[in-house]
Design an enzyme around this catalytic site. Structure first.
Site, mmCIF file in Angstrom:
data_model
loop_
_atom_site.group_PDB
_atom_site.id
_atom_site.type_symbol
_atom_site.label_atom_id
_atom_site.label_comp_id
_atom_site.label_asym_id
_atom_site.label_seq_id
_atom_site.Cartn_x
_atom_site.Cartn_y
_atom_site.Cartn_z
ATOM 1 N N THR A 141 0.852 -1.201 0.000
ATOM 2 C CA THR A 141 0.000 0.000 0.000
ATOM 3 C C THR A 141 0.884 1.246 0.000
ATOM 4 O OG1 THR A 141 -1.776 -1.184 1.117
ATOM 5 C CG2 THR A 141 -1.812 1.223 1.286
ATOM 6 N N CYS A 186 -13.310 -6.188 2.234
ATOM 7 C CA CYS A 186 -12.428 -5.051 2.494
ATOM 8 C C CYS A 186 -11.822 -5.196 3.889
ATOM 9 C CB CYS A 186 -13.175 -3.731 2.331
ATOM 10 S SG CYS A 186 -14.436 -3.501 3.560
ATOM 11 N N THR A 214 14.156 4.585 10.650
ATOM 12 C CA THR A 214 15.040 3.423 10.775
ATOM 13 C C THR A 214 14.396 2.227 10.084
ATOM 14 O OG1 THR A 214 15.830 4.261 12.880
ATOM 15 C CG2 THR A 214 16.227 1.924 12.450
ATOM 16 N N SER A 258 5.010 -7.094 -2.104
ATOM 17 C CA SER A 258 4.682 -7.159 -0.677
ATOM 18 C C SER A 258 5.159 -8.494 -0.118
ATOM 19 C CB SER A 258 3.161 -7.027 -0.518
ATOM 20 O OG SER A 258 2.808 -7.135 0.835
ATOM 21 N N GLN A 273 0.598 -9.825 -6.617
ATOM 22 C CA GLN A 273 0.060 -11.188 -6.767
ATOM 23 C C GLN A 273 0.785 -11.974 -7.859
ATOM 24 O OE1 GLN A 273 -2.097 -12.466 -4.702
ATOM 25 N NE2 GLN A 273 -2.926 -10.656 -3.666
ATOM 26 N N HIS A 291 4.184 -10.237 2.606
ATOM 27 C CA HIS A 291 3.281 -11.253 3.177
ATOM 28 C C HIS A 291 2.480 -12.015 2.124
ATOM 29 C CE1 HIS A 291 -0.832 -9.199 3.319
ATOM 30 N NE2 HIS A 291 -0.071 -8.176 3.008
HETATM 31 N N1 PMP Z 1 -1.986 -4.705 -4.313
HETATM 32 C C1 PMP Z 1 -2.562 -5.910 -4.445
HETATM 33 C C2 PMP Z 1 -2.797 -6.454 -5.817
HETATM 34 C C3 PMP Z 1 -2.916 -6.653 -3.314
HETATM 35 O O1 PMP Z 1 -3.470 -7.856 -3.463
HETATM 36 C C4 PMP Z 1 -2.685 -6.099 -2.037
HETATM 37 C C5 PMP Z 1 -3.091 -6.847 -0.789
HETATM 38 N N2 PMP Z 1 -4.380 -7.367 -0.809
HETATM 39 C C6 PMP Z 1 -2.075 -4.838 -1.945
HETATM 40 C C7 PMP Z 1 -1.743 -4.174 -3.100
HETATM 41 C C8 PMP Z 1 -1.763 -4.216 -0.601
HETATM 42 O O2 PMP Z 1 -0.728 -4.937 0.008
HETATM 43 P P1 PMP Z 1 -0.218 -4.677 1.504
HETATM 44 O O3 PMP Z 1 -1.080 -5.562 2.349
HETATM 45 O O4 PMP Z 1 1.211 -5.129 1.524
HETATM 46 O O5 PMP Z 1 -0.361 -3.233 1.798
#
Ligand code: PMP
Length: 371
Positions: A70, A312, A227, A187, A167, A189
């Site tokens: 994000t 959401c 940091t 990202s 993705q 995670h």
């Molecule tokens: N872009 C896409 C295509 C995502 O699937 C997501 C997470 N659902 C995000 C951005 C946001 O990722 P983050 O949780 O790392 O902010």
């Protein structure tokens, strides 16, 4: 024990990554300090930067670590404000909400960005500075966008190209260099790393256009103050390395078997994007006049964790802007569940899931009839 089928929302952390992160907690230094503890922290960050750069084929110095995708998308789109901007209609909200003046590029019924519209829009604009943001893979449908063609069009009209590849990493190969991508978001995670860390990769030519959204002590070449999250970054780097070994592409057989079985047991099911190129781990399946919210809850009670494509942050389910953009029949938009695999499923797991799904759908349909 539940069966976790929601990899695209957040991937289970890889056990080796947990171990590496646990050990990393002993790194006490601030990476900006010049003593040996500081240098140790700095080296760990730079090692991760290198691994991540290799994963997306760019120069390590082009990586800016952020708190996640994000923030990376916000940083990328921040430089679009002074430019004529084009964003696809199926982008994640962290892109769509950044520039409300952007031109929206529609997708075809198959969920692929309409290249003709993109090219025509870029051709007819009189603006000098152009910015395009199109994702590599859609998070709800798993549909893969034709990045090679998109990049060619962008270069033809001298437009900056930002790609949200959240993705795509670990699912398909993305080369920033080969695809001539200017800005790329990932990202941690979503690839088996810790939450709360990600990065924006920025090509050399674009750095001068970027302005930081978090100012501070000049970290990350001055583009992200504060940091660095040393342990998170170490985990991110480890996940980038291990995610190559996870081989999510191997889930294709399971995905196909699952879709086939669902379709044979529930012939009214609609597999979204069936005829489009999709990543191997994702299946978005819609059921007519069924509430996805009820379905997700009922499946959870039975031990299967799936999601609605359009949940959401509050967990509430709203109509999916992606499915609307694909002009999916309204009776199906509210009833789509996303199954995203972390690993291959065995035959008995597939059969049990499908049997429960059928039972749950019948139960929800009967309840509706009685009401
Ligand atoms: N872009 C896409 C295509 C995502 O699937 C997501 C997470 N659902 C995000 C951005 C946001 O990722 P983050 O949780 O790392 O902010």
């Amino acid at each position: 024990m539940s069966l976790y089928l929601d990899y695209n929302a957040s991937a289970p952390i890889i056990s080796d990554v947990v171990e590496i992160m646990n050990n990393s907690l002993e790194i006490i230094g601030n990476p900006s300090s010049i003593h040996s503890s500081g240098r140790k922290a700095r080296k760990a960050i730079e090692d991760s930067r290198e691994i991540i750069a290799k994963t997306i084929d760019c120069n390590p110095k082009n990586i800016i670590f952020t708190s996640g995708a994000t923030e990376a998308n916000t940083l990328a789109l921040n430089c679009s404000k002074e430019m004529k901007t084009f964003i696809s209609s199926i982008e994640h909200d962290s892109v769509l909400k950044q520039n409300i003046n952007a031109n929206i590029i529609p997708v075809t019924l198959n969920g692929i960005v309409n290249l003709e519209v993109l090219e025509n829009d870029l051709k007819k604009t009189t603006a000098e500075k152009l910015f395009v943001s199109i994702m590599a893979v859609n998070n709800e449908t798993g549909i893969i966008q034709p990045l090679e063609d998109i990049s060619k069009i962008c270069k033809k009209y001298n437009a900056i190209l930002h790609v949200d590849a959240v993705q795509a990493i670990g699912r398909i190969t993305i080369s920033m260099n080969n695809l001539d991508i200017d800005l790329l978001t990932i990202s941690s995670h979503k690839i088996g790393g810790p939450k709360g860390v990600g990065c924006l990769a920025v090509s050399d030519q674009i750095y001068s256009l970027l302005s930081p959204i978090i100012m501070g002590g000049g970290q990350e070449r001055g583009f992200r103050g504060g940091t660095e999250a040393v342990n998170q970054i170490i985990g991110f780097g480890a996940a980038a390395e291990y995610s190559q070994k996870l081989k999510l592409v191997n889930t294709l057989n399971s995905r196909e078997a699952l879709e086939e079985k669902i379709f044979s047991m529930l012939p009214n099911a609609v597999i979204i994007g069936k005829n489009s190129p999709r990543v191997a781990n994702t299946s978005l399946i819609a059921f007519k006049n069924i509430s996805a919210e009820s379905l997700v809850i009922a499946l959870d009670i039975e031990g299967y964790e799936v999601s609605s494509g359009s949940a959401c942050s509050s967990g509430k389910i709203s109509d999916s802007h992606v499915l609307k953009a694909m002009h999916l029949d309204e009776s199906l938009v509210k009833g789509a569940i996303r199954i995203s695999l972390c690993r291959s499923l065995n035959k008995s797991e597939i059969l049990s899931f499908c049997a429960i799904l059928k039972r749950v759908i019948n139960k929800i349909s009967n309840k509706k009839k009685i009401i």
